[in-house]
Design a protein around this motif. Structure first.
Motif, PDB file in Angstrom:
ATOM      1  N   VAL A   6      40.903  48.018  31.289  1.00 16.00           N
ATOM      2  CA  VAL A   6      40.498  46.801  30.579  1.00 16.00           C
ATOM      3  C   VAL A   6      40.902  45.571  31.390  1.00 16.00           C
ATOM      4  O   VAL A   6      40.113  44.635  31.554  1.00 16.00           O
ATOM      5  CB  VAL A   6      41.101  46.740  29.158  1.00 16.00           C
ATOM      6  CG1 VAL A   6      40.916  45.356  28.544  1.00 16.00           C
ATOM      7  CG2 VAL A   6      40.487  47.800  28.270  1.00 16.00           C
ATOM      8  N   GLY A   7      42.116  45.569  31.907  1.00 15.66           N
ATOM      9  CA  GLY A   7      42.595  44.434  32.698  1.00 15.66           C
ATOM     10  C   GLY A   7      41.730  44.177  33.924  1.00 15.66           C
ATOM     11  O   GLY A   7      41.380  43.025  34.220  1.00 15.66           O
ATOM     12  N   GLU A   8      41.375  45.246  34.629  1.00 13.50           N
ATOM     13  CA  GLU A   8      40.554  45.083  35.836  1.00 13.50           C
ATOM     14  C   GLU A   8      39.142  44.610  35.501  1.00 13.50           C
ATOM     15  O   GLU A   8      38.616  43.705  36.146  1.00 13.50           O
ATOM     16  CB  GLU A   8      40.495  46.394  36.621  1.00 13.50           C
ATOM     17  CG  GLU A   8      41.801  46.800  37.250  1.00 13.50           C
ATOM     18  CD  GLU A   8      42.342  45.786  38.248  1.00 13.50           C
ATOM     19  OE1 GLU A   8      41.538  45.040  38.865  1.00 13.50           O
ATOM     20  OE2 GLU A   8      43.568  45.724  38.406  1.00 13.50           O
ATOM     21  N   LEU A   9      38.517  45.227  34.493  1.00 15.40           N
ATOM     22  CA  LEU A   9      37.148  44.834  34.152  1.00 15.40           C
ATOM     23  C   LEU A   9      37.096  43.437  33.551  1.00 15.40           C
ATOM     24  O   LEU A   9      36.156  42.671  33.824  1.00 15.40           O
ATOM     25  CB  LEU A   9      36.524  45.858  33.205  1.00 15.40           C
ATOM     26  CG  LEU A   9      36.329  47.271  33.775  1.00 15.40           C
ATOM     27  CD1 LEU A   9      35.649  48.172  32.758  1.00 15.40           C
ATOM     28  CD2 LEU A   9      35.571  47.242  35.092  1.00 15.40           C
ATOM     29  N   ALA A  10      38.098  43.074  32.760  1.00 19.66           N
ATOM     30  CA  ALA A  10      38.143  41.714  32.199  1.00 19.66           C
ATOM     31  C   ALA A  10      38.370  40.686  33.302  1.00 19.66           C
ATOM     32  O   ALA A  10      37.739  39.621  33.306  1.00 19.66           O
ATOM     33  CB  ALA A  10      39.230  41.620  31.130  1.00 19.66           C
ATOM     34  N   ALA A  11      39.247  40.991  34.241  1.00 19.77           N
ATOM     35  CA  ALA A  11      39.483  40.072  35.365  1.00 19.77           C
ATOM     36  C   ALA A  11      38.211  39.893  36.185  1.00 19.77           C
ATOM     37  O   ALA A  11      37.890  38.776  36.611  1.00 19.77           O
ATOM     38  CB  ALA A  11      40.623  40.595  36.242  1.00 19.77           C
ATOM     39  N   ASN A  12      37.468  40.974  36.397  1.00 15.23           N
ATOM     40  CA  ASN A  12      36.208  40.860  37.131  1.00 15.23           C
ATOM     41  C   ASN A  12      35.184  40.032  36.354  1.00 15.23           C
ATOM     42  O   ASN A  12      34.451  39.248  36.942  1.00 15.23           O
ATOM     43  CB  ASN A  12      35.627  42.247  37.424  1.00 15.23           C
ATOM     44  CG  ASN A  12      36.337  42.927  38.570  1.00 15.23           C
ATOM     45  OD1 ASN A  12      37.154  42.338  39.249  1.00 15.23           O
ATOM     46  ND2 ASN A  12      36.028  44.196  38.762  1.00 15.23           N
ATOM     47  N   ALA A  13      35.138  40.207  35.040  1.00 15.90           N
ATOM     48  CA  ALA A  13      34.205  39.417  34.226  1.00 15.90           C
ATOM     49  C   ALA A  13      34.524  37.932  34.326  1.00 15.90           C
ATOM     50  O   ALA A  13      33.622  37.092  34.401  1.00 15.90           O
ATOM     51  CB  ALA A  13      34.249  39.878  32.770  1.00 15.90           C
ATOM     52  N   VAL A  14      35.807  37.607  34.343  1.00 19.87           N
ATOM     53  CA  VAL A  14      36.235  36.212  34.429  1.00 19.87           C
ATOM     54  C   VAL A  14      36.015  35.655  35.832  1.00 19.87           C
ATOM     55  O   VAL A  14      35.597  34.510  36.003  1.00 19.87           O
ATOM     56  CB  VAL A  14      37.722  36.090  34.009  1.00 19.87           C
ATOM     57  CG1 VAL A  14      38.296  34.746  34.371  1.00 19.87           C
ATOM     58  CG2 VAL A  14      37.859  36.366  32.527  1.00 19.87           C
ATOM     59  N   THR A  15      36.261  36.464  36.848  1.00 19.97           N
ATOM     60  CA  THR A  15      36.160  36.002  38.235  1.00 19.97           C
ATOM     61  C   THR A  15      34.727  36.000  38.747  1.00 19.97           C
ATOM     62  O   THR A  15      34.293  35.037  39.371  1.00 19.97           O
ATOM     63  CB  THR A  15      37.021  36.899  39.150  1.00 19.97           C
ATOM     64  OG1 THR A  15      38.352  36.899  38.659  1.00 19.97           O
ATOM     65  CG2 THR A  15      37.010  36.403  40.580  1.00 19.97           C
TER      66      THR A  15
END
Length: 154
Positions: free
Chosen positions: A62-71
């Motif tokens: 979740v952390g990685e996919l959310a960070a990618n969505a934000v970035t």
């Protein structure tokens, strides 16, 4: 009138229901951090303690996919969405992160790790290593953007 009774063994064998969690978050680092924390909290509430393999693995994804969505998937003024489900009957946990940018698709499966001194590029490598399966799909609700999902065996 007929009454049905169950022994405690029968009750223990009843399948656990599938659990689902959905929420939208601001496309900011704070929103990504909140998505990760709420996913971990929800898994704990569903019987997968914070220190369990499933909780730590799904929380990292979740952390990685959310960070990618934000970035990479951020469109100013639009949120990203998190969908989390655990289905014990299927033996599967699923994470979906949907953003609103469809012109920047993640690459296919990572072919190699980035250089040791690279600032980025490890997120999807981690997701690929931890998930049973992951992929990118167009949004199904007709809006712009994409959904990146990952599945983990329970």
């Amino acid at each position: 009138m007929t009454t049905e009774t169950h022994s405690s063994e029968d009750i223990c064998r009843l399948p656990l229901p599938a659990r689902e969690f959905r929420m939208s978050f601001t496309s900011t680092p704070r929103g990504a951090r909140l998505a990760r924390r709420l996913a971990s909290h929800r898994l704990d509430a569903w019987g997968h303690p914070y220190e369990s393999d499933l909780n730590t693995t799904v929380t990292l994804i979740v952390g990685e996919l959310a960070a990618n969505a934000v970035t990479h998937g951020r469109v100013p003024g639009r949120d990203f969405r998190l969908f989390l489900s655990v289905d014990p009957a299927e033996g599967l946990a699923r994470v979906e992160v949907t953003d609103t940018r469809d012109d920047r698709m993640p690459p296919g499966p990572p072919s190699a790790l980035p250089e040791p001194d690279a600032d980025s590029g490890r997120g999807l490598c981690l997701v690929a290593a931890l998930a049973s399966r992951w992929a990118v799909a167009p949004r199904t609700d007709g809006g712009p953007g994409k959904t990146v999902y990952a599945e983990v065996a329970v």
